[in-house]
Write an enzyme that holds these catalytic residues in place. Structure first.
Site: not given
Length: 209
Positions: A28-29, A32
Site C-alpha cells: 500500500h505505502e 503511494h
C-alpha cells in the site's frame, strides 16, 4: 479482551494474518511512494519509502488497530505535490494508488484461493490475503484525515480543505472513536463483503469454475 487475544483460535489466526497484514501495508505505502516518484516527486525515494521492507512503512497504532479492529493504517508517505505537472490530478492518483494496490493484491489472493480450492487444497492464507487487503483498501478510502479518501476529497470538493483545517487535531481522535465504538463496522462490513463477493465471482470465472 485479553482472554480473546491469548486464545488458541486468535493466535492461530495470527499465523495467517500477520504475514498478510505486513504484505498489505508494505505494498500500500510502496504504491503511494512509487506513483509520486514517477510523477516527478523525489521525496519518497529520499526518505527511503520506495522499499518493500515492512519496517519502512509500519505505524505502531495503525498496525495495532488493524490487528484488534480489522481496520488500520500505515505510516503515511510524505509527498511534495508541487513536483507534479498537475497538482490536483497527481495528488488524486497518488492517494488512490495505495487502495488500488490493495484491491489488486486482494484479487490475486482470491484467484489463488479459488485455484487452490479447485486443486483440492484449502488455501486459507490466500483468503486472509484477500480479506485483509480489501479491508485495508476500503478503510483508507474513508474521507477522514489522514486517510487517503480525505486527500481525494480535498482535491475534488472545493472548500473541504478548510473544513479539514478546522477539524485539525480532532481528526485522529474522531477516527479512534469510530473504531472503538464500532460506528464504522456495519457500513464497512457491507462494503467489504460486496467487494469480496464480486472478486470471488470474477475469480471463479477467470479460473473456469
Amino acid at each position: 479482551m485479553l482472554r480473546h487475544l491469548f486464545s488458541v483460535e486468535y493466535l492461530k489466526d495470527m499465523l495467517y494474518m500477520v504475514p498478510a497484514i505486513l504484505l498489505a501495508i508494505t505494498c500500500h505505502e510502496f504504491a503511494h511512494g512509487f506513483v509520486s516518484y514517477k510523477l516527478g516527486d523525489p521525496t519518497p525515494k529520499r526518505q527511503g519509502r520506495l522499499s518493500l521492507n515492512p519496517f519502512a512503512h509500519l505505524d505502531l497504532m495503525g498496525t495495532l488497530c488493524l490487528l484488534l479492529f480489522g481496520m488500520g493504517w500505515a505510516k503515511p508517505v510524505q509527498i511534495n505535490p508541487a513536483s507534479y505537472k498537475n497538482r490536483r490530478v497527481g495528488t488524486v492518483l497518488v492517494s488512490l494508488a495505495g487502495p488500488l494496490m490493495n484491491y489488486v493484491l486482494a484479487f490475486l489472493g482470491m484467484l489463488l484461493f479459488v485455484a487452490a480450492s479447485m486443486a483440492g487444497h484449502e488455501g486459507i492464507w490466500f483468503s486472509y490475503l484477500a480479506a485483509i487487503n480489501i479491508g485495508l483498501g476500503t478503510f483508507n478510502l474513508i474521507p477522514i484525515p489522514p486517510l487517503d479518501g480525505s486527500h481525494v476529497l480535498e482535491e475534488l470538493v472545493p472548500g473541504i480543505r478548510g473544513l479539514y483545517g478546522r477539524i485539525g487535531r480532532l481528526a485522529m481522535p474522531l477516527l479512534f472513536l469510530c473504531l472503538y465504538t464500532g460506528i464504522l463496522r456495519e457500513p464497512l462490513d457491507y462494503a467489504n463483503t460486496a467487494v469480496l463477493e464480486w472478486m470471488a465471482q470474477a475469480a471463479m470465472r477467470v479460473c473456469g469454475w
